[in-house]
Design a protein around this motif. Structure first.
Motif, short mmCIF file in Angstrom:
data_model
loop_
_atom_site.label_atom_id
_atom_site.label_comp_id
_atom_site.label_asym_id
_atom_site.label_seq_id
_atom_site.Cartn_x
_atom_site.Cartn_y
_atom_site.Cartn_z
N VAL A 294 -7.45 12.72 6.49
CA VAL A 294 -8.41 13.82 6.68
C VAL A 294 -9.49 13.78 5.59
O VAL A 294 -10.68 13.94 5.88
N LEU A 295 -9.09 13.56 4.35
CA LEU A 295 -10.05 13.49 3.24
C LEU A 295 -11.02 12.33 3.42
O LEU A 295 -12.22 12.46 3.15
N GLU A 296 -10.50 11.19 3.86
CA GLU A 296 -11.36 10.02 4.08
C GLU A 296 -12.40 10.30 5.16
O GLU A 296 -13.57 9.95 5.02
N ARG A 297 -11.96 10.93 6.24
CA ARG A 297 -12.88 11.21 7.33
C ARG A 297 -13.91 12.25 6.92
O ARG A 297 -15.09 12.14 7.26
N ARG A 298 -13.46 13.28 6.21
CA ARG A 298 -14.37 14.39 5.86
C ARG A 298 -15.41 13.97 4.85
O ARG A 298 -16.59 14.34 4.94
N PHE A 299 -15.01 13.15 3.86
CA PHE A 299 -15.92 12.82 2.76
C PHE A 299 -16.37 11.35 2.75
O PHE A 299 -17.04 10.93 1.82
N ALA A 300 -15.99 10.59 3.79
CA ALA A 300 -16.43 9.20 3.94
C ALA A 300 -16.11 8.36 2.70
O ALA A 300 -16.97 7.66 2.16
N VAL A 301 -14.87 8.45 2.24
CA VAL A 301 -14.42 7.66 1.10
C VAL A 301 -13.09 7.00 1.46
O VAL A 301 -12.47 7.33 2.46
N ARG A 302 -12.66 6.07 0.62
CA ARG A 302 -11.38 5.39 0.81
C ARG A 302 -10.37 5.99 -0.18
O ARG A 302 -10.61 6.01 -1.39
N VAL A 303 -9.26 6.52 0.34
CA VAL A 303 -8.21 7.11 -0.51
C VAL A 303 -6.91 6.36 -0.24
O VAL A 303 -6.16 6.72 0.68
N PRO A 304 -6.62 5.31 -0.99
CA PRO A 304 -5.41 4.52 -0.76
C PRO A 304 -4.13 5.34 -0.97
O PRO A 304 -4.10 6.27 -1.80
N ALA A 317 -5.99 15.53 -7.61
CA ALA A 317 -6.28 14.92 -6.32
C ALA A 317 -7.72 15.21 -5.89
O ALA A 317 -8.43 14.33 -5.40
N ALA A 318 -8.14 16.44 -6.13
CA ALA A 318 -9.52 16.82 -5.78
C ALA A 318 -10.52 16.02 -6.61
O ALA A 318 -11.55 15.55 -6.10
N ALA A 319 -10.21 15.86 -7.90
CA ALA A 319 -11.10 15.10 -8.79
C ALA A 319 -11.16 13.63 -8.37
O ALA A 319 -12.21 12.99 -8.44
N LEU A 320 -10.03 13.09 -7.90
CA LEU A 320 -9.98 11.71 -7.44
C LEU A 320 -10.93 11.50 -6.26
O LEU A 320 -11.73 10.56 -6.25
N VAL A 321 -10.85 12.41 -5.29
CA VAL A 321 -11.71 12.29 -4.11
C VAL A 321 -13.17 12.52 -4.48
O VAL A 321 -14.06 11.81 -4.01
N GLU A 322 -13.41 13.48 -5.35
CA GLU A 322 -14.79 13.78 -5.76
C GLU A 322 -15.41 12.59 -6.48
O GLU A 322 -16.59 12.26 -6.27
N SER A 323 -14.64 11.91 -7.32
CA SER A 323 -15.17 10.75 -8.03
C SER A 323 -15.53 9.63 -7.07
O SER A 323 -16.53 8.94 -7.24
N LYS A 324 -14.73 9.46 -6.01
CA LYS A 324 -15.02 8.43 -5.01
C LYS A 324 -16.26 8.82 -4.20
O LYS A 324 -17.06 7.97 -3.84
N ARG A 325 -16.39 10.11 -3.94
CA ARG A 325 -17.54 10.57 -3.18
C ARG A 325 -18.82 10.35 -3.98
O ARG A 325 -19.83 9.89 -3.45
N LEU A 326 -18.80 10.66 -5.26
CA LEU A 326 -19.97 10.48 -6.10
C LEU A 326 -20.33 9.01 -6.25
O LEU A 326 -21.51 8.65 -6.35
N ALA A 327 -19.30 8.16 -6.23
CA ALA A 327 -19.54 6.73 -6.39
C ALA A 327 -20.27 6.12 -5.19
O ALA A 327 -20.87 5.06 -5.29
N THR A 328 -20.19 6.80 -4.04
CA THR A 328 -20.84 6.27 -2.83
C THR A 328 -22.22 6.86 -2.59
O THR A 328 -22.90 6.47 -1.64
N THR A 329 -22.62 7.82 -3.43
CA THR A 329 -23.94 8.45 -3.23
C THR A 329 -25.00 7.80 -4.12
O THR A 329 -24.71 7.06 -5.03
#
Length: 329
Positions: A294-304, A317-329
């Motif tokens: 769900v997180l991958e789909r919502r924020f277009a990131v890869r969460v292994p 966990a939220a910080a992990l996803v946020e860091s991946k999201r920022l890395a793709t912008t």
């Protein structure tokens, strides 16, 4: 190894790809499926109600989404099909019609009348096929082709019949041969498929087949496979029962994680302290896999799976996803 799982409708591509990813530890591309694209492309419609123009839109959207996800995992991935699937499914419709079930009365040697709309559709699919074949040839190392040996799933998402399935199956293998991409035909039960694929390509095995299949089934069951009319009805009901100020999608990873834990898994909001670990909340690895999807789909990131683990707190966990999201912008 960039490996595609090929096959016609209802050959088991999705569940095989999911299970193989869990079995080997090789990440799976997670491009949106046609049924996920459909509500945005043709709101309120089922696939058999779509026009030729709407089908073309969805073919392009899925191809682009596939290409994006494949590029993010260039070092190695397992893919549920490839862009050849959409091109071939479109190409076969030139013979059997935009809605294949409308031509079930025709013999194997007959084609539907080629209307001006269908003739234009054929020309566009032919040109798209050139681009998609170039893309697939330059992207994939090999394919596993699943034979047309399973019954057609009756879930309302497949406006196809056995003639369409066999034509698509033959076209897929013919195209892989034309592109000189190695492929192996692998049938049998799901455990047999996993063992044989791993042996053919000398892939690592990180868990038992039974564990991999259980994880894949949990992930598959989390997919929304309702008919579009059912989705629309649920959306209308939700809009009528939820106060206007509460009708919004979670805007941050932290909000989405908390929303999932409360709305989907029945936890109490007041128990979800930001510093609470998933382990302390008794959130198991299967739930975390669903959450990662769900997180991958919502924020277009890869969460292994190896990163979203029970030892993490909600805030971590939220910080992990946020860091991946920022890395793709």
């Amino acid at each position: 190894m960039r490996l595609g799982i090929s096959g016609t409708y209802s050959s088991g591509k999705t569940i095989t790809g999911m299970a193989l990813s869990h079995y080997t530890g090789i990440p799976r591309t997670k491009a949106k499926t046609m049924r996920e694209i459909l509500p945005e492309a043709a709101p309120g419609k089922t696939l058999d109600e779509c026009t030729a123009a709407e089908l073309l839109q969805m073919v392009v959207v899925r191809h682009v989404d596939r290409a994006v996800h494949e590029s993010r995992l260039w070092d190695g991935f397992i893919s549920d099909g490839s862009s050849l699937q959409e091109w071939i499914y479109g190409s076969v419709r030139v013979t059997v019609g935009i809605n294949p079930n409308d031509s079930v009365h025709l013999s194997d040697l007959e084609s539907v009348e080629k209307t001006p709309e269908l003739a234009f559709f054929e020309d566009v699919m032919s040109e798209l096929g050139k681009a998609m074949k170039r893309h697939v040839k330059g992207t994939f190392d090999a394919f596993v082709h699943l034979p047309n040996e399973l019954p057609l799933a009756e879930d309302g998402h497949r406006p196809v019949n056995e003639r369409f399935r066999s034509m698509s199956d033959e076209h897929l293998m013919k195209t892989l041969t034309e592109l000189e991409i190695p492929y192996h035909i692998v049938g049998g039960t799901l455990p047999e498929r996993l063992a044989r694929i791993a042996a053919i390509f000398d892939l690592p095995v990180v868990r038992t087949a039974e564990e991999a299949i259980a994880l894949a089934q949990r992930e598959y069951d989390a997919m929304d496979v309702r008919d579009e009319t059912e989705r629309a009805a649920d959306t209308t009901l939700a809009a009528d029962t939820v106060p206007a100020q509460e009708r919004r999608s979670p805007e941050s990873p932290a909000e989405l994680i908390r929303s999932l834990l409360v709305d989907k898994y029945g936890m109490v909001e007041s128990d979800l302290d930001a510093d609470a670990t998933f382990e302390s909340l008794e959130v198991d690895s299967l739930v975390l896999i669903e959450m990662a999807v769900v997180l991958e789909r919502r924020f277009a990131v890869r969460v292994p799976d190896s990163e979203l683990v029970p030892e993490l707190t909600i805030s971590e966990a939220a910080a992990l996803v946020e860091s991946k999201r920022l890395a793709t912008t």
